[in-house]
Design a protein around this motif. Sequence first.
Motif, short mmCIF file in Angstrom:
data_model
loop_
_atom_site.label_atom_id
_atom_site.label_comp_id
_atom_site.label_asym_id
_atom_site.label_seq_id
_atom_site.Cartn_x
_atom_site.Cartn_y
_atom_site.Cartn_z
N GLY A 107 39.26 40.19 29.54
CA GLY A 107 38.82 40.76 31.15
C GLY A 107 37.92 41.75 31.00
N LYS A 109 34.35 44.04 32.29
CA LYS A 109 33.07 43.63 32.10
C LYS A 109 32.61 43.60 30.59
CE LYS A 109 31.23 45.63 36.17
NZ LYS A 109 31.60 46.99 36.75
N TYR A 136 34.05 37.86 32.49
CA TYR A 136 32.91 37.22 33.54
C TYR A 136 32.59 36.05 32.83
CZ TYR A 136 33.63 41.50 36.23
OH TYR A 136 34.23 42.36 36.82
N LYS A 163 42.77 36.12 40.61
CA LYS A 163 41.99 35.40 39.69
C LYS A 163 42.99 35.34 38.39
CE LYS A 163 37.50 34.78 37.78
NZ LYS A 163 36.20 35.65 37.48
N GLY A 184 45.27 43.43 35.70
CA GLY A 184 44.35 43.96 36.59
C GLY A 184 43.32 44.94 35.87
N ARG A 221 40.90 48.72 50.43
CA ARG A 221 42.10 48.32 49.63
C ARG A 221 43.19 49.02 49.94
NH1 ARG A 221 39.95 46.37 43.68
NH2 ARG A 221 42.27 46.02 43.48
#
Length: 241
Positions: A107, A109, A136, A163, A184, A221
């Motif tokens: 997970g 970047k 990604y 996701k 997360g 959020r």
Amino acid sequence: MKQQIMTIQFDDVTMEEAVTFAMDSIRRGERCRVVTPNAEFALEAKNNPRFLNILNDSELVLADGISVIYASRIVGKPLHGRVTGVGFAQALTAELAKAGKRLYLLGAKPGVAEQAARRLLECYPGLVIAGTHDGYFREEAPVVEAINAAHPDALFVCLGAPKQEYFMEEHGGELNVPVMAGLGGSMDVLAGNVKRAPAFFQKAGIEWLYRLCKEPKRWRRMAKLPLYLWDALMWKGKGAN
Ligand code: UDP
């Protein structure tokens, strides 16, 4: 012990109990999916039955946000306290290192998981990093293959919700990993790119305020937090269980 707070069945456990449960799963070779719901998760789950099912079908459902603790008190089923995703990640990593177990980091970047791996290896000697992959990717199959080829005992899936929960559900059967946890933004914290709030904010239950000051663009959020507490008040008002 499961404790249902509105629609989500949380595990009323301490950090130590959660980590022991996960380590026992590894020793027995049993599957353990870990999810870390907070107010945002709960609001998403209201209109997303698939997401709700994944949460409630998971072996460890940790109360990640202070809002969950407040909601549990409002509905009259107080939980012990928070077990944050990032705290769980660190505590489990410490135990994996002691046992010489293998961890895979998935997970964030490109480059972040590698950076997190380097920091974890410094902090927890004995840990084996089985592999890393950024979050990604277009094709999921090669990622699943790479994870299986690395033979990890635990997998941190940091793709954001829902996701990461979908990934764990869709590939849980083919992934040969006992413990997989949806965590997360924890990878960014483990990599040192995002700082957790100082202890004072954490203890006072206002970590969200610190985060809001650091990342004001998250306000939309975070505005969901009072909505979730409002839901809890309504739930209590209706006398529902
Ligand atoms: N992310 C990812 N792949 C995606 C979307 C997000 O790897 O397709 C990562 C993102 O880079 C970040 C994490 O997932 O590291 C999600 O962070 P978020 O702030 O949503 O999580 P939270 O802090 O709320 O747990």
